[in-house]
Design a protein around this motif. Sequence first.
Motif, PDB file in Angstrom:
ATOM      1  N   ALA A 171       0.845  -1.199   0.000  1.00  0.00           N
ATOM      2  CA  ALA A 171       0.000   0.000   0.000  1.00  0.00           C
ATOM      3  C   ALA A 171       0.877   1.246   0.000  1.00  0.00           C
ATOM      4  CB  ALA A 171      -0.908   0.006   1.220  1.00  0.00           C
TER       5      ALA A 171
ATOM      6  N   THR B  40      -4.506   7.280  -1.706  1.00  0.00           N
ATOM      7  CA  THR B  40      -3.908   5.986  -1.381  1.00  0.00           C
ATOM      8  C   THR B  40      -3.994   5.039  -2.576  1.00  0.00           C
ATOM      9  OG1 THR B  40      -6.007   5.173  -0.506  1.00  0.00           O
ATOM     10  CG2 THR B  40      -4.494   6.181   1.070  1.00  0.00           C
TER      11      THR B  40
ATOM     12  N   TYR C 139      -3.290   0.566  -3.504  1.00  0.00           N
ATOM     13  CA  TYR C 139      -3.104  -0.734  -2.883  1.00  0.00           C
ATOM     14  C   TYR C 139      -2.811  -1.808  -3.927  1.00  0.00           C
ATOM     15  CZ  TYR C 139      -5.426   1.453   1.114  1.00  0.00           C
ATOM     16  OH  TYR C 139      -5.757   2.281   2.158  1.00  0.00           O
TER      17      TYR C 139
ATOM     18  N   LYS D  54      -6.790  -5.098  -1.310  1.00  0.00           N
ATOM     19  CA  LYS D  54      -7.876  -4.119  -1.464  1.00  0.00           C
ATOM     20  C   LYS D  54      -9.124  -4.570  -0.710  1.00  0.00           C
ATOM     21  CE  LYS D  54      -6.595  -1.987  -5.856  1.00  0.00           C
ATOM     22  NZ  LYS D  54      -6.944  -1.824  -7.302  1.00  0.00           N
TER      23      LYS D  54
END
Length: 120
Positions: free
Chosen positions: A49, A58, A60, A65
């Motif tokens: 991440a 952000t 991932y 996720k």
Amino acid sequence: QVQLVESGGGLVQAGGSLRLSCAASGRTFSTYTMGWLRQAPGKEREFVAGISWSGNNTYYADFVKGRFTISRDNAKNAVFLQMNSLKPEDTAVYYCAALKQYGRTAVDYWGAGTLVTVSS
């Protein structure tokens, strides 16, 4: 330069949760995209991440996720990884990292890592 120290690893049963913390030092911490990577036994290190310097964005890896959430507190020079619905395949050493660029996985600085073990 940024120094990173992880904590919060341990042993947890499958389906459980852990929260990893990363304490950072260095004047430039708040300017860095930060991230978490992991390395499972016998496997290569992989990206988990990332979070922008502001904390507003952000990204991932697909395999986390919906289960993991990265966050940061620039006032406290800290980064966090909340891990829910853990699976045995999440067992790995988790590393906090200062990344070269948002959206990328290349690393400028690493911590020493913290071990997460998920039992079935």
